[in-house]
Write an enzyme that holds these catalytic residues in place. Structure first.
Site, short mmCIF file in Angstrom:
data_model
loop_
_atom_site.label_atom_id
_atom_site.label_comp_id
_atom_site.label_asym_id
_atom_site.label_seq_id
_atom_site.Cartn_x
_atom_site.Cartn_y
_atom_site.Cartn_z
N HIS A 109 0.83 -1.22 0.00
CA HIS A 109 0.00 0.00 0.00
C HIS A 109 0.85 1.25 0.00
O HIS A 109 2.06 1.21 0.27
CB HIS A 109 -0.93 0.02 1.22
CG HIS A 109 -0.18 0.14 2.52
ND1 HIS A 109 0.54 -0.88 3.08
CD2 HIS A 109 -0.02 1.19 3.36
CE1 HIS A 109 1.09 -0.48 4.20
NE2 HIS A 109 0.78 0.79 4.40
N ASP A 111 0.52 4.98 1.90
CA ASP A 111 -0.26 5.40 3.06
C ASP A 111 -1.38 6.37 2.68
O ASP A 111 -1.15 7.36 1.98
CB ASP A 111 0.65 6.02 4.12
CG ASP A 111 1.46 4.95 4.84
OD1 ASP A 111 0.94 3.84 5.03
OD2 ASP A 111 2.62 5.23 5.19
N HIS A 264 4.69 0.14 0.22
CA HIS A 264 5.40 -0.65 1.22
C HIS A 264 4.49 -1.72 1.78
O HIS A 264 3.27 -1.68 1.63
CB HIS A 264 5.96 0.24 2.33
CG HIS A 264 4.93 1.04 3.06
ND1 HIS A 264 4.35 2.17 2.51
CD2 HIS A 264 4.34 0.88 4.27
CE1 HIS A 264 3.47 2.68 3.37
NE2 HIS A 264 3.44 1.90 4.45
N ARG A 280 4.96 6.71 14.89
CA ARG A 280 4.72 6.99 13.48
C ARG A 280 4.05 8.34 13.32
O ARG A 280 3.12 8.66 14.06
CB ARG A 280 3.80 5.86 13.00
CG ARG A 280 3.11 6.03 11.75
CD ARG A 280 3.99 5.54 10.59
NE ARG A 280 3.11 5.14 9.53
CZ ARG A 280 2.36 6.01 8.87
NH1 ARG A 280 2.43 7.27 9.13
NH2 ARG A 280 1.55 5.57 7.93
C1 OGA Z 1 2.97 2.13 8.33
C2 OGA Z 1 3.17 0.74 7.93
C3 OGA Z 1 4.59 -1.17 8.24
C4 OGA Z 1 5.36 -1.85 9.32
O1 OGA Z 1 3.41 2.51 9.42
O2 OGA Z 1 2.38 2.89 7.53
O3 OGA Z 1 2.64 0.31 6.93
O4 OGA Z 1 6.26 -2.65 8.96
N1 OGA Z 1 3.99 0.01 8.70
O5 OGA Z 1 5.08 -1.63 10.50
MN MN Z 2 1.75 2.05 5.79
#
Ligand code: OGA
Ligand code: MN
Length: 289
Positions: A109, A111, A264, A280
């Site tokens: 995806h 974000d 990602h 985050r």
């Molecule tokens: C995010 C995500 C992935 C992870 O924080 O947007 O997709 O590996 N994290 O935690």
């Molecule tokens: Mn993400």
């Protein structure tokens, strides 16, 4: 590279994207003088990695705000109580309930691609990491676009796609515990949105594919069968190994990625009895075109 002028060293980590920035302690002295080089590395390499950092939530917010105004996630229950601009990505439980987004992003995806204004940059800073596994993979949607044939580029250039957060719930979260369905109130905040299948990066001018398995429901101008197959082709195309940088986390890593040029995916191969806890932030982006 650039060591003389900016005091930072940029070391490429993979063929298509990813670079490590060395020689920068973000919690230490002011880094204002190196910020332009840091931001340029983010644009050039699409994902940047800074190791050995120890940022408080407030320090992470301050750094992120240099990239632009922050946005809060639609799932308010995973925002830090003391600092609602910070989202917890965590499998740590309190009173039997996860304190942060559990199973977050375990599908490809970009974000918040399901919002009118998808995320520009995401910042993810690790505080606790399991003894093995739990990597995050990134793929370059600019490189994946560049390698398509000219007729395919022309075809995709005229198309739009519908993105919908509930797609991830229907296809992925439905069979997982601890991620209850969205409430009506949450759903009302994430109506389906339409974005171009190919977007032009507002700062670099590079074209990138902008569809992803997590949130893209369909290509609007095609029949259902055509849409399914074209999307599946694109998902397979852009996640080939040569478009990927795979990050193996250590405590203190800070990753900053550009959602306008990458996708990602979290790798769900770790022991869930071990804590994986990251903080985050997200910078608000513009409308893709
Ligand atoms: C995010 C995500 C992935 C992870 O924080 O947007 O997709 O590996 N994290 O935690
Ligand atoms: Mn993400």
């Amino acid at each position: 590279m650039d060591g003389m002028n900016t005091g930072i060293e940029v070391k490429r980590l993979a063929g298509s994207l990813g670079a490590e920035i060395k020689g920068l302690d973000l919690a230490g002295a002011s880094y204002d003088n190196v910020f332009p080089a840091l931001y340029q590395a983010f644009l050039d390499h699409e994902v940047i990695v800074l190791r050995g950092q120890d940022l408080s939530p407030d320090q992470l917010v301050d750094l992120s705000k240099k990239f632009g105004p922050l946005e809060a996630h639609v799932l308010k229950q995973f925002n830090m109580e003391e600092n609602p601009e910070v989202l917890l990505i965590s499998n740590v439980k309190k009173d039997g309930k996860p304190i942060g987004a559990i199973y977050a992003g375990q599908y490809w995806h970009s974000d918040l691609s399901y919002m009118k204004h998808p995320t520009q940059g995401s910042f993810l800073h690790s505080k606790q990491i399991p003894s093995y596994g739990g990597d995050t993979m990134f793929c370059s949607m600019t490189r994946a676009y560049d390698d398509l044939s000219e007729p395919m580029k022309a075809f995709l250039g005229g198309l739009t796609a519908t993105h919908d957060y509930t797609n991830a719930y229907d296809t992925f979260f439905a069979h997982l515990p601890d991620r209850p369905p969205l409430t009506d109130e949450e759903k009302a905040k994430v109506p389906p949105v339409v974005h171009p299948v190919v977007r032009t990066h507002p700062e670099t001018g590079r074209k990138a594919l902008f569809v992803n398995a997590g949130f893209t429901r369909r290509i609007n101008e095609l029949t259902h069968a055509e849409s399914r197959r074209v999307l599946d082709f694109l998902f397979e195309h852009c996640t080939q190994p040569h478009y990927i940088y795979r990050h193996h986390w250590a405590v203190g890593d800070l990753l900053i990625w550009d959602n306008r040029s990458t996708c990602h995916r979290a790798v769900a191969d770790y022991d869930m009895s071990e804590d994986r806890h990251l903080i985050r932030t997200s910078v608000a982006g513009d409308v893709p075109h």
